[in-house]
Enzyme design. Structure first.
Site, PDB file in Angstrom:
ATOM      1  N   HIS A  95      -8.914   0.469   0.796  1.00 49.46           N
ATOM      2  CA  HIS A  95      -8.685  -0.560  -0.419  1.00 49.46           C
ATOM      3  C   HIS A  95     -10.018  -1.152  -0.879  1.00 49.46           C
ATOM      4  CE1 HIS A  95      -4.574   0.321  -0.583  1.00 49.46           C
ATOM      5  NE2 HIS A  95      -4.369   0.218   0.578  1.00 49.46           N
TER       6      HIS A  95
ATOM      7  N   GLN B 224      -5.091   1.832  -6.737  1.00 53.93           N
ATOM      8  CA  GLN B 224      -4.642   1.140  -5.653  1.00 53.93           C
ATOM      9  C   GLN B 224      -5.322   1.560  -4.329  1.00 53.93           C
ATOM     10  OE1 GLN B 224      -1.928   2.640  -2.840  1.00 53.93           O
ATOM     11  NE2 GLN B 224      -0.161   1.048  -3.521  1.00 53.93           N
TER      12      GLN B 224
ATOM     13  N   SER C 130       0.811  -1.290  -0.054  1.00 59.54           N
ATOM     14  CA  SER C 130       0.031  -0.138   0.113  1.00 59.54           C
ATOM     15  C   SER C 130       0.974   1.092  -0.079  1.00 59.54           C
ATOM     16  CB  SER C 130      -0.938   0.134   1.170  1.00 59.54           C
ATOM     17  OG  SER C 130      -1.935   1.203   1.145  1.00 59.54           O
TER      18      SER C 130
END
Length: 313
Positions: free
Chosen positions: A202, A251, A92
């Site tokens: 996410h 992302q 991440s």
């Protein structure tokens, strides 16, 4: 000769005092901290070293703090003539450190970018509307099926992090999280634990944050990575600088496929992983993914010395 990957941790690795030994002992590291203070317009160095933990855990503070520590350490590694990674990656937030270490953008650009990213992610979902949970002892397929079940029977729940075998984070609406905690025992899930985070990171609920971040990303002139960097979104290497903005936007609101990233790197020849930054969470994940590879974390002087011994052994 070892084929090495440098990997960088994500949010959750932070702790008060991180990076201080490097600041105190290396001019290059101290310079990174000072540059971060100037770029951000506040004393991120003091927060890294002294906390308090509540402030350091705020997403908009955590992200630039961890990036700063990672790069302060990497600057010292970079001086080591034995350093020659075949690939870099990060979980991440850690992907930003990997891209910065691979010279796709300068440090000032990166630290301001992740401060904005943290702010967008922190404010995308009103407090109390979303959360996350960890599903332990289940397969990826079971986790995906369970999320669909919860979504169909209660409210939105989606996979968020595929960290390692048997450890998958999910995120979604608060009602769905509570429902999932009650229903998990009826599925192939050994244990479900609510995570102390401020938003469903996410997942599709973070798409507004991704859209805002894309505006910032489009203003940056990225350069081609100096080594391979793997993407959390599709587990492929960045082919050129033109892919960076698109993948970093996605992302934010797509699952982090960390286990698949590690397996891809191993399949491509990596036999040694060096975790650069606070903590050793990635080493823990890598150990569960493949016990046949070497791994080492660098977060203080003693672990740096271990790495230097490994480099020249």
């Amino acid at each position: 000769m070892n084929k090495t990957a440098f990997v960088f941790p994500g949010q959750g690795a932070q702790y008060a005092g991180m990076g201080k030994e490097f600041y105190d002992n290396f001019r290059e590291s101290k310079d990174i901290f000072n540059r971060a203070n100037e770029a951000l317009g506040f004393d991120i160095t003091k927060l890294c070293f002294e906390g308090p933990d509540e402030k350091l855990s705020e997403t908009k503070i955590t992200q630039p703090a961890i990036l700063t520590v990672c790069m302060a350490i990497y600057e010292i590694i970079r001086k080591n003539k034995g350093t020659n990674p075949i690939v870099m990656g990060g979980l991440s937030l850690g992907e930003y450190a990997a891209l910065t270490a691979a010279d796709t953008m300068d440090f000032e650009t990166a630290v301001k970018l992740v401060f904005n990213r943290g702010n967008y992610m922190q404010t995308a979902v009103p407090v109390g509307e979303g959360g996350m949970a960890a599903l332990m002892g289940c397969t990826d397929e079971d986790a995906i099926s369970f999320c669909k079940y919860v979504t169909n029977n209660c409210d939105l729940l989606e996979p968020a992090n595929f960290n390692c075998p048997g450890q998958i984070a999910v995120g979604g609406k608060n009602a769905a999280i509570e429902y999932a905690l009650k229903e998990s025992s009826n599925f192939n899930i050994r244990k479900a634990v609510k995570l102390q985070v401020s938003a469903p990171f996410h997942t599709s609920m973070l798409k507004p944050a991704g859209i805002k971040l894309k505006e910032d990303l489009n203003k940056i002139s990225f350069t081609k990575p100096t080594c391979e960097v793997i993407s959390n979104v599709d587990t492929e290497y960045y082919g050129n600088e033109g892919e960076i903005a698109d993948k970093l936007e996605k992302q934010v609101y797509n699952p982090v496929k960390w286990e698949s990233c590690v397996r891809k790197m191993i399949a491509d020849g990596v036999d040694t992983f060096i975790e650069v930054g606070p903590g050793k969470s990635l080493c823990g994940f890598i150990k569960k993914i493949d016990r046949g590879v070497k791994f080492l974390n660098i977060e203080n002087i003693s672990t740096l010395e271990k790495y230097l011994e490994l480099s020249y052994s």
